[in-house]
Design a protein around this motif. Structure first.
Motif, mmCIF file in Angstrom:
data_model
loop_
_atom_site.group_PDB
_atom_site.id
_atom_site.type_symbol
_atom_site.label_atom_id
_atom_site.label_comp_id
_atom_site.label_asym_id
_atom_site.label_seq_id
_atom_site.Cartn_x
_atom_site.Cartn_y
_atom_site.Cartn_z
ATOM 1 N N HIS A 68 0.829 -1.209 0.000
ATOM 2 C CA HIS A 68 0.000 0.000 0.000
ATOM 3 C C HIS A 68 0.865 1.262 0.000
ATOM 4 O O HIS A 68 0.457 2.319 0.468
ATOM 5 C CB HIS A 68 -0.967 -0.024 1.195
ATOM 6 C CG HIS A 68 -2.064 -1.021 0.997
ATOM 7 N ND1 HIS A 68 -1.925 -2.351 1.325
ATOM 8 C CD2 HIS A 68 -3.302 -0.877 0.466
ATOM 9 C CE1 HIS A 68 -3.042 -2.986 1.020
ATOM 10 N NE2 HIS A 68 -3.885 -2.123 0.493
ATOM 11 N N TYR A 128 3.625 2.145 1.648
ATOM 12 C CA TYR A 128 4.229 2.679 2.867
ATOM 13 C C TYR A 128 5.656 2.166 2.971
ATOM 14 O O TYR A 128 5.938 1.003 2.664
ATOM 15 C CB TYR A 128 3.449 2.233 4.116
ATOM 16 C CG TYR A 128 2.057 2.802 4.198
ATOM 17 C CD1 TYR A 128 1.845 4.132 4.555
ATOM 18 C CD2 TYR A 128 0.952 2.011 3.929
ATOM 19 C CE1 TYR A 128 0.569 4.660 4.629
ATOM 20 C CE2 TYR A 128 -0.343 2.528 4.007
ATOM 21 C CZ TYR A 128 -0.518 3.850 4.359
ATOM 22 O OH TYR A 128 -1.789 4.368 4.431
ATOM 23 N N GLU A 150 -7.300 -0.705 6.780
ATOM 24 C CA GLU A 150 -8.193 0.407 7.138
ATOM 25 C C GLU A 150 -7.717 1.107 8.411
ATOM 26 O O GLU A 150 -7.744 2.330 8.503
ATOM 27 C CB GLU A 150 -9.630 -0.081 7.330
ATOM 28 C CG GLU A 150 -10.319 -0.422 6.021
ATOM 29 C CD GLU A 150 -11.669 -1.095 6.227
ATOM 30 O OE1 GLU A 150 -12.064 -1.375 7.389
ATOM 31 O OE2 GLU A 150 -12.341 -1.351 5.214
ATOM 32 N N GLU A 187 -4.628 3.190 7.497
ATOM 33 C CA GLU A 187 -5.014 4.390 6.753
ATOM 34 C C GLU A 187 -5.710 5.417 7.635
ATOM 35 O O GLU A 187 -5.581 6.626 7.416
ATOM 36 C CB GLU A 187 -5.888 4.012 5.564
ATOM 37 C CG GLU A 187 -5.094 3.288 4.496
ATOM 38 C CD GLU A 187 -5.927 2.730 3.356
ATOM 39 O OE1 GLU A 187 -7.177 2.720 3.450
ATOM 40 O OE2 GLU A 187 -5.314 2.288 2.361
#
Length: 115
Positions: free
Chosen positions: A20, A22, A109, A112
């Motif tokens: 994702h 990061y 989730e 984030e």
């Protein structure tokens, strides 16, 4: 930054984060977590609670006591979630809590929501 003594979980969390977009810094020994956090200055710390040598709760409290690290959000992850554990973990300073085995969707989730 991911603090996790289990090599498979450490790889899983880092791989998920990298997938994702990061950047990650892996810490497999909790005794190195504070020094690594000071050097890396992460946007988020994912902290295992059950580790040898030093508990994740102790590390969360230590990070929150240091002015330079106190604002970094911490997501606690543990396989042994007993009644009242989430409250104790949040009282120590963690902003989020995820129990193992993790749901990949819930994990992402939660990340984030914190960064």
């Amino acid at each position: 930054m991911v603090v996790e003594d289990n090599a498979l979980n450490l790889k899983l969390f880092c791989d998920l984060l990298r997938a994702h977009d990061y950047e990650t810094e892996a810490v497999s020994d909790g005794r190195e977590a504070l020094a690594t956090a000071r050097a890396f200055m992460p946007d988020l710390v994912i902290m295992d609670i059950q580790m040898p040598h030093v508990s994740g709760l102790e590390l969360i409290q230590a990070m929150k006591r240091e002015p330079a690290l106190a604002a970094i959000p911490i997501m606690a992850v543990t396989a042994y979630a007993a009644r009242g554990d989430e409250e104790r973990i949040r009282a120590a300073g963690a902003e989020a809590f995820v129990s193992k085995p993790i749901s990949v969707m819930r994990f992402v989730e939660a990340v984030e929501g914190l960064v």
